[in-house]
Design a protein around this motif. Sequence first.
Motif, short mmCIF file in Angstrom:
data_model
loop_
_atom_site.label_atom_id
_atom_site.label_comp_id
_atom_site.label_asym_id
_atom_site.label_seq_id
_atom_site.Cartn_x
_atom_site.Cartn_y
_atom_site.Cartn_z
N GLY A 49 0.82 -1.20 0.00
CA GLY A 49 0.00 0.00 0.00
C GLY A 49 0.85 1.25 0.00
O GLY A 49 2.08 1.20 -0.09
N VAL A 50 0.19 2.38 0.11
CA VAL A 50 0.87 3.68 0.11
C VAL A 50 1.09 4.11 1.54
O VAL A 50 0.18 4.04 2.38
CB VAL A 50 0.02 4.72 -0.66
CG1 VAL A 50 0.64 6.09 -0.59
CG2 VAL A 50 -0.15 4.29 -2.12
N LEU A 51 2.29 4.56 1.84
CA LEU A 51 2.64 5.01 3.18
C LEU A 51 1.87 6.27 3.54
O LEU A 51 1.82 7.22 2.75
CB LEU A 51 4.14 5.28 3.26
CG LEU A 51 4.68 5.77 4.60
CD1 LEU A 51 4.51 4.69 5.67
CD2 LEU A 51 6.13 6.17 4.47
N GLU A 52 1.24 6.28 4.71
CA GLU A 52 0.59 7.47 5.24
C GLU A 52 1.59 8.18 6.16
O GLU A 52 2.02 7.61 7.16
CB GLU A 52 -0.67 7.13 6.05
CG GLU A 52 -1.80 6.60 5.22
CD GLU A 52 -3.04 6.30 6.06
OE1 GLU A 52 -3.02 6.46 7.29
OE2 GLU A 52 -4.05 5.90 5.45
N ILE A 53 1.97 9.40 5.80
CA ILE A 53 2.91 10.18 6.61
C ILE A 53 2.09 11.09 7.50
O ILE A 53 1.48 12.05 7.03
CB ILE A 53 3.87 10.98 5.72
CG1 ILE A 53 4.63 10.04 4.79
CG2 ILE A 53 4.82 11.82 6.58
CD1 ILE A 53 5.39 10.71 3.68
N PRO A 54 2.01 10.79 8.81
CA PRO A 54 1.13 11.56 9.69
C PRO A 54 1.61 12.99 9.89
O PRO A 54 2.80 13.26 9.97
CB PRO A 54 1.18 10.79 11.01
CG PRO A 54 2.31 9.85 10.91
CD PRO A 54 2.72 9.73 9.49
N LYS A 55 0.63 13.89 9.95
CA LYS A 55 0.91 15.30 10.22
C LYS A 55 0.29 15.76 11.52
O LYS A 55 0.72 16.75 12.09
CB LYS A 55 0.42 16.17 9.06
CG LYS A 55 1.18 15.96 7.77
CD LYS A 55 0.72 16.95 6.73
CE LYS A 55 1.58 16.90 5.49
NZ LYS A 55 1.22 17.98 4.55
#
Length: 112
Positions: A49-55
């Motif tokens: 999957g696509v990495l979710e980069i948390p903000k």
Amino acid sequence: MEINVAKKIDDYQIIINKGSDDGINENMRFLVFEEGDEIIDPTTNESLGVLEIPKGTFKVLNVQSKMTYLVSVLRKENKIMTFSVFSGSTEPEKELLHSIRIGDKVRITNKL
């Protein structure tokens, strides 16, 4: 349902483009994130999957029919440190909150 940041008030307050008409309620929590690279399993060569980069993580302040006002779960005086995927080092979470932009993706982290 695709949820996005519609307006950034400041680093700790945002408006999202969904509201009570979309099932949003005052008990929900949200993660604002940026999509990173697709991650491939080195063993199976399958996409993970696509990495979710948390903000930042947010809670509801006010729900209207078509939009919701969210506030950061962090207090401004906190000095919580977090790992940054961008730089490979630690930096204050405030820097991640500062990077939030209109159009960033948002997902519900609970369904209360």
